[in-house]
Write a protein that holds these residues in place. Structure first.
Motif, mmCIF file in Angstrom:
data_model
loop_
_atom_site.group_PDB
_atom_site.id
_atom_site.type_symbol
_atom_site.label_atom_id
_atom_site.label_comp_id
_atom_site.label_asym_id
_atom_site.label_seq_id
_atom_site.Cartn_x
_atom_site.Cartn_y
_atom_site.Cartn_z
ATOM 1 N N HIS A 252 46.510 34.611 46.996
ATOM 2 C CA HIS A 252 45.827 35.689 46.276
ATOM 3 C C HIS A 252 45.194 35.213 44.990
ATOM 4 O O HIS A 252 44.416 35.923 44.377
ATOM 5 C CB HIS A 252 46.808 36.807 45.972
ATOM 6 N N THR B 52 48.419 43.404 47.321
ATOM 7 C CA THR B 52 47.442 43.955 48.239
ATOM 8 C C THR B 52 46.754 42.802 48.957
ATOM 9 O O THR B 52 46.221 41.902 48.330
ATOM 10 C CB THR B 52 46.407 44.805 47.479
ATOM 11 N N ARG C 138 42.948 45.242 52.223
ATOM 12 C CA ARG C 138 43.133 46.591 51.667
ATOM 13 C C ARG C 138 44.533 47.120 51.944
ATOM 14 O O ARG C 138 44.830 48.266 51.617
ATOM 15 C CB ARG C 138 42.079 47.533 52.258
ATOM 16 N N GLY D 179 44.029 52.565 44.209
ATOM 17 C CA GLY D 179 42.844 51.886 43.712
ATOM 18 C C GLY D 179 42.887 50.483 44.294
ATOM 19 O O GLY D 179 42.949 50.309 45.509
ATOM 20 N N ARG D 180 42.936 49.480 43.452
ATOM 21 C CA ARG D 180 43.062 48.124 43.979
ATOM 22 C C ARG D 180 44.419 47.520 43.676
ATOM 23 O O ARG D 180 44.675 46.354 43.997
ATOM 24 C CB ARG D 180 41.950 47.240 43.422
ATOM 25 N N ALA D 181 45.300 48.317 43.062
ATOM 26 C CA ALA D 181 46.595 47.778 42.670
ATOM 27 C C ALA D 181 47.709 48.343 43.544
ATOM 28 O O ALA D 181 47.668 49.505 43.934
ATOM 29 C CB ALA D 181 46.866 48.109 41.208
ATOM 30 N N THR E 62 48.638 51.023 48.207
ATOM 31 C CA THR E 62 47.602 50.515 47.317
ATOM 32 C C THR E 62 46.960 51.702 46.608
ATOM 33 O O THR E 62 46.483 52.627 47.253
ATOM 34 C CB THR E 62 46.553 49.729 48.108
#
Lengths: 137, 137
Positions: free
Chosen positions: B63, B32, B35, A34-36, A32
């Motif tokens: 998601h 993701t 996390r 960042g958030r991607a 992952t």
């Protein structure tokens, strides 16, 4: 297979997953950023139950130690429309312990691209899952 | 190849990446979850530049729309120690528009496992990258 459990896919037990992980030598590492999520193919070897690979300074290392990661290998038979996959979920760490470094140097990981790769990383497995789907062979 | 750019890996342009994406039919989707990253092999087809796949209720759908995702395909030649990979990074969305649904029904996506898959998802591409590494063919 793929993508969701249907048709009673055959679940592979941990022993079978580890056997496949020991045989293969290329897989895909998901991180992952960042958030991607990001995916990288890697040459790897198994050290015990840890997935070991080499890297230069770069994306994967930038994540630092203890980053959550997932690693996937699969075998696909497109003609027969069947396949298997194994996914290891765990945490990445750089290998710095001299004794471990010496051992993993002997694993024979040979990245297909040349170039300096001074860093050895390993994915310490938490969950290992595998399944086989499609027509029985 | 793999894992980090060395030995001047040949970068594939977007057109070549899309050509490979149109030819292949199985790839790996990274999401993701919380996390931590997760990877799922999926049967897919290309609709324009979008990666389309079918799914039942499950992880990927849980998601929700607009989740960041990465999708990878590759071709590996272990004997020659070379290969190529293409990675699409973008956002997932469920396809609900009737016209688009009708079109993607015609793409011929046939998951290797049977079972109901009422949901059609697509990865809307942001960045598409590809490279070829190892000895030249």
């Amino acid at each position: 297979m793929f993508p969701v459990e249907q048709q009673a896919p055959h679940r592979l037990d941990r022993e079978e997953c580890l056997r496949l992980l020991a045989v293969e030598d290329v897989g895909r590492l998901a991180l992952t950023q960042g958030r991607a999520p990001a995916i990288f193919p890697v040459n790897y070897a198994l050290d015990g139950e840890a997935v070991v690979f080499r890297t230069a300074e770069g994306t994967k290392l930038a994540h630092g130690d203890r980053a959550a990661a997932a690693f996937e290998i699969d075998g696909l038979d497109r003609e027969e429309r069947r396949g298997w996959s194994v996914v290891v979920t765990g945490r990445l760490e750089e290998i710095t312990d001299p004794e471990t470094l010496e051992r993993v140097h002997g694993l024979g990981i040979r990245p297909w691209a040349d170039g300096p790769r001074g860093h050895w990383m390993r994915l310490l497995p938490g969950i290992i899952t595998g399944r086989r789907v499609g027509r029985a062979g």
